[in-house]
Design a protein around this motif. Structure first.
Motif, PDB file in Angstrom:
ATOM      1  N   ASP A 325       0.828  -1.202   0.000  1.00  0.00           N
ATOM      2  CA  ASP A 325       0.000   0.000   0.000  1.00  0.00           C
ATOM      3  C   ASP A 325       0.866   1.256   0.000  1.00  0.00           C
ATOM      4  O   ASP A 325       0.540   2.249  -0.663  1.00  0.00           O
ATOM      5  N   GLN A 326       1.968   1.223   0.747  1.00  0.00           N
ATOM      6  CA  GLN A 326       2.831   2.394   0.824  1.00  0.00           C
ATOM      7  C   GLN A 326       3.504   2.680  -0.515  1.00  0.00           C
ATOM      8  O   GLN A 326       3.622   3.842  -0.931  1.00  0.00           O
ATOM      9  N   VAL A 327       3.941   1.645  -1.186  1.00  0.00           N
ATOM     10  CA  VAL A 327       4.532   1.836  -2.513  1.00  0.00           C
ATOM     11  C   VAL A 327       3.483   2.364  -3.485  1.00  0.00           C
ATOM     12  O   VAL A 327       3.750   3.266  -4.290  1.00  0.00           O
ATOM     13  N   GLN A 328       2.265   1.816  -3.407  1.00  0.00           N
ATOM     14  CA  GLN A 328       1.177   2.281  -4.269  1.00  0.00           C
ATOM     15  C   GLN A 328       0.827   3.733  -3.967  1.00  0.00           C
ATOM     16  O   GLN A 328       0.490   4.505  -4.872  1.00  0.00           O
ATOM     17  N   ALA A 329       0.903   4.132  -2.688  1.00  0.00           N
ATOM     18  CA  ALA A 329       0.567   5.497  -2.306  1.00  0.00           C
ATOM     19  C   ALA A 329       1.453   6.506  -3.022  1.00  0.00           C
ATOM     20  O   ALA A 329       0.985   7.572  -3.439  1.00  0.00           O
ATOM     21  N   VAL A 330       2.732   6.182  -3.172  1.00  0.00           N
ATOM     22  CA  VAL A 330       3.638   7.077  -3.898  1.00  0.00           C
ATOM     23  C   VAL A 330       3.168   7.242  -5.340  1.00  0.00           C
ATOM     24  O   VAL A 330       3.138   8.352  -5.888  1.00  0.00           O
ATOM     25  N   GLN A 331       2.767   6.140  -5.950  1.00  0.00           N
ATOM     26  CA  GLN A 331       2.275   6.210  -7.327  1.00  0.00           C
ATOM     27  C   GLN A 331       0.967   6.989  -7.407  1.00  0.00           C
ATOM     28  O   GLN A 331       0.724   7.722  -8.374  1.00  0.00           O
ATOM     29  N   ASN A 332       0.124   6.868  -6.380  1.00  0.00           N
ATOM     30  CA  ASN A 332      -1.134   7.622  -6.371  1.00  0.00           C
ATOM     31  C   ASN A 332      -0.881   9.125  -6.372  1.00  0.00           C
ATOM     32  O   ASN A 332      -1.586   9.886  -7.049  1.00  0.00           O
ATOM     33  N   PHE A 333       0.115   9.566  -5.587  1.00  0.00           N
ATOM     34  CA  PHE A 333       0.455  10.992  -5.588  1.00  0.00           C
ATOM     35  C   PHE A 333       0.853  11.442  -6.994  1.00  0.00           C
ATOM     36  O   PHE A 333       0.428  12.501  -7.471  1.00  0.00           O
ATOM     37  N   LYS A 334       1.665  10.646  -7.661  1.00  0.00           N
ATOM     38  CA  LYS A 334       2.123  11.007  -9.003  1.00  0.00           C
ATOM     39  C   LYS A 334       0.964  10.998 -10.005  1.00  0.00           C
ATOM     40  O   LYS A 334       0.880  11.867 -10.880  1.00  0.00           O
ATOM     41  N   ASN A 335       0.071  10.029  -9.868  1.00  0.00           N
ATOM     42  CA  ASN A 335      -1.075   9.968 -10.774  1.00  0.00           C
ATOM     43  C   ASN A 335      -2.003  11.168 -10.592  1.00  0.00           C
ATOM     44  O   ASN A 335      -2.581  11.679 -11.556  1.00  0.00           O
ATOM     45  N   ALA A 336      -2.155  11.616  -9.343  1.00  0.00           N
ATOM     46  CA  ALA A 336      -3.029  12.754  -9.062  1.00  0.00           C
ATOM     47  C   ALA A 336      -2.497  14.048  -9.650  1.00  0.00           C
ATOM     48  O   ALA A 336      -3.227  15.041  -9.740  1.00  0.00           O
ATOM     49  N   ALA A 337      -1.228  14.050 -10.086  1.00  0.00           N
ATOM     50  CA  ALA A 337      -0.615  15.242 -10.670  1.00  0.00           C
ATOM     51  C   ALA A 337      -0.872  15.346 -12.165  1.00  0.00           C
ATOM     52  O   ALA A 337      -0.423  16.312 -12.795  1.00  0.00           O
ATOM     53  N   HIS A 338      -1.575  14.388 -12.741  1.00  0.00           N
ATOM     54  CA  HIS A 338      -1.845  14.426 -14.178  1.00  0.00           C
ATOM     55  C   HIS A 338      -2.946  15.436 -14.506  1.00  0.00           C
ATOM     56  O   HIS A 338      -3.702  15.869 -13.638  1.00  0.00           O
ATOM     57  N   TYR A 339      -3.029  15.768 -15.775  1.00  0.00           N
ATOM     58  CA  TYR A 339      -3.939  16.830 -16.229  1.00  0.00           C
ATOM     59  C   TYR A 339      -5.369  16.330 -16.370  1.00  0.00           C
ATOM     60  O   TYR A 339      -6.302  16.946 -15.862  1.00  0.00           O
ATOM     61  N   ASP A 340      -5.565  15.233 -17.070  1.00  0.00           N
ATOM     62  CA  ASP A 340      -6.903  14.677 -17.264  1.00  0.00           C
ATOM     63  C   ASP A 340      -7.104  13.548 -16.259  1.00  0.00           C
ATOM     64  O   ASP A 340      -6.652  12.421 -16.472  1.00  0.00           O
ATOM     65  N   LEU A 341      -7.776  13.833 -15.182  1.00  0.00           N
ATOM     66  CA  LEU A 341      -7.877  12.887 -14.076  1.00  0.00           C
ATOM     67  C   LEU A 341      -8.911  11.793 -14.308  1.00  0.00           C
ATOM     68  O   LEU A 341      -8.976  10.840 -13.532  1.00  0.00           O
ATOM     69  N   LYS A 342      -9.681  11.907 -15.358  1.00  0.00           N
ATOM     70  CA  LYS A 342     -10.623  10.825 -15.686  1.00  0.00           C
ATOM     71  C   LYS A 342      -9.915   9.655 -16.355  1.00  0.00           C
ATOM     72  O   LYS A 342     -10.434   8.530 -16.362  1.00  0.00           O
ATOM     73  N   THR A 343      -8.749   9.916 -16.909  1.00  0.00           N
ATOM     74  CA  THR A 343      -8.048   8.868 -17.659  1.00  0.00           C
ATOM     75  C   THR A 343      -6.953   8.202 -16.833  1.00  0.00           C
ATOM     76  O   THR A 343      -6.269   7.302 -17.323  1.00  0.00           O
ATOM     77  N   VAL A 344      -6.772   8.643 -15.581  1.00  0.00           N
ATOM     78  CA  VAL A 344      -5.716   8.111 -14.734  1.00  0.00           C
ATOM     79  C   VAL A 344      -6.349   7.393 -13.544  1.00  0.00           C
ATOM     80  O   VAL A 344      -7.210   7.951 -12.861  1.00  0.00           O
ATOM     81  N   ASN A 345      -5.902   6.169 -13.300  1.00  0.00           N
ATOM     82  CA  ASN A 345      -6.459   5.382 -12.199  1.00  0.00           C
ATOM     83  C   ASN A 345      -5.529   5.359 -11.002  1.00  0.00           C
ATOM     84  O   ASN A 345      -4.333   5.648 -11.103  1.00  0.00           O
TER      85      ASN A 345
END
Length: 431
Positions: A325-345
């Protein structure tokens, strides 16, 4: 967890304490980084960050978002007015992403002398390891602590006998939960979709770059170490040892090099020894972009939302937060920085996969239910944030791209000059 089971305690949840740190670059008339010395040598609230031309405002601790943003505005206005009086005149760059960079000489490491010379040596190490260009990315850190009366009353109900241990455990659990959920703060404050071409290619001035990101500094291109940190949240000692272990393994030179969005900090000097000896004083959230659309550089409602998020997280049941979960959390932060948030999971701690938009609306829905009997202004803050996920045009990055693309530095300088004139006018109006 906090036990907010009376109206009096619930009200105290809104009386949290905030302190803000805001970085900003000093620039010349043409949108190039300044080469002059730091012009605030004796101001304890306006210091230098990485480079000599990078100011950092450190506010006092204030109760409530309004008071701390108001203070941030006062210090920002002082910077504007001081830079207006320099010869040649300088300006405060208002964006997280830098303007023109000709070469590394435009990014002079901050010079400290005497007993503080180690600060310069450390910055030179960072420049070698991460590159000077990355160090020009600016943002805002939000420091938050719960109202002391709230903690004292909750401690009395907890059955525990050691207040410091109680407080450490509360903030440790909060840090863990914030690592899992505060990606939402990236998505609501992201405001850096554009870059000058000179950041990625020498001499490529005045050529705007858009990379599909809403926040470069929070994305995979921004402030991250070469590894995904995994902490032991069992107690404060194991948490501190996690960071020491990163140093022992050679992953970091010192704990201050840890570029993680959520940190626990002691009062006073920010050292692991101080944290371990005296306990946790507050939690630091490091993911806010500069918001050039408002004069203070941050919207008061976004600061309030951060406090509401932490209050909700501290008052609800803890959840497992495994190494995976902690490793995934880092990726979640990076994903939340994308422009179109409907296309990023993203993958939330229970293993479910959602788009960032759906995950964010779920979080806000939980917060609405938790704060259902609070004053109307709480729901208004939640409305303000949810609107960013209902319609992407409400997000800062989308507004900034629409307004500044095709002339990022030129239009950014127009705004910088406008804000400086506003600060000068505000001073004359009060004389």
């Amino acid at each position: 967890m906090l036990h907010i089971d009376t109206p009096e305690l619930r009200q105290l949840l809104l009386n949290g304490n905030f302190g803000l740190e805001k970085e900003g670059l000093r620039v010349t008339e043409g949108g190039f980084l300044s080469h002059t010395s730091h012009p605030f040598p004796d101001d304890p609230y306006i210091v230098r960050d990485f480079c000599e031309n990078q100011t950092e405002i450190n506010t006092a601790v204030r109760q409530g978002a309004h008071a701390v943003v108001e203070e941030l505005q006062r210090h920002t206005d002082k910077i504007h007015r001081t830079l207006a009086g320099l010869e040649p005149r300088e300006y405060l760059w208002l964006f997280s992403n830098p303007p023109h960079i000709r070469n590394e000489a435009d990014i002079p490491v901050a010079q400290f002398g005497g007993a503080q010379s180690g600060k310069t040596i450390y910055r030179e190490y960072l420049s070698r390891r991460y590159g000077k260009y990355k160090m020009t990315l600016c943002g805002i850190h939000v420091n938050y602590s719960f109202n002391e009366e709230l903690l004292r009353q909750d401690f009395a109900r907890s059955g525990q006998t050691d207040y410091v241990a109680y407080k450490n455990d509360l903030y440790l659990t909060l840090a863990k939960r914030a690592a899992a959920y505060s990606w939402i703060l990236v998505s609501v404050t992201a405001a850096s979709p554009l870059m000058d071409g000179s950041y990625v290619e020498k001499d490529k001035l005045d050529s705007d770059i858009f990379q599909g990101l809403a926040s470069v500094r929070c994305s995979e291109l921004g402030y991250w170490n070469a590894f995904a940190p995994v902490f032991d949240y069992t107690n404060l000692t194991t948490y501190v040892e996690s960071m020491r272990d990163f140093v022992r393994k050679g992953w970091l030179q010192s704990p201050t090099e840890l570029y993680y969005p959520v940190r626990l900090k002691p009062a006073g000097l920010n050292r692991l020894e101080t944290l371990e000896a005296y306990g946790v004083n507050h939690i630091e959230l490091r993911m806010f972009d500069l918001n050039p659309l408002v004069p203070a550089g941050v919207d008061e409602r976004d600061v309030a939302f951060a406090g509401l998020l932490l209050g909700w997280l501290a008052s609800t049941e803890d959840q497992p937060f495994t190494e995976r979960d902690q490793v995934q959390a880092v990726q979640n932060f990076k994903n939340a920085a994308h422009y179109d948030l409907k296309t990023v999971n993203m993958v939330v701690p229970d293993g479910e996969v959602y788009s960032v938009v759906d995950a964010a609306r779920n979080v806000i829905g939980f917060m609405r239910e938790f704060y259902r009997d609070f004053p109307a202004e709480v729901q208004e803050v939640l409305d303000f944030e949810e609107a960013k996920f209902i319609n992407a045009e409400n997000r800062y990055a989308w507004k900034i791209r629409r307004e500044f693309e095709g002339g990022f530095v030129d239009r950014g300088m127009e705004l910088a000059k406008k804000r400086q004139e506003e600060a000068l006018k505000n001073l004359s109006d009060h004389l």
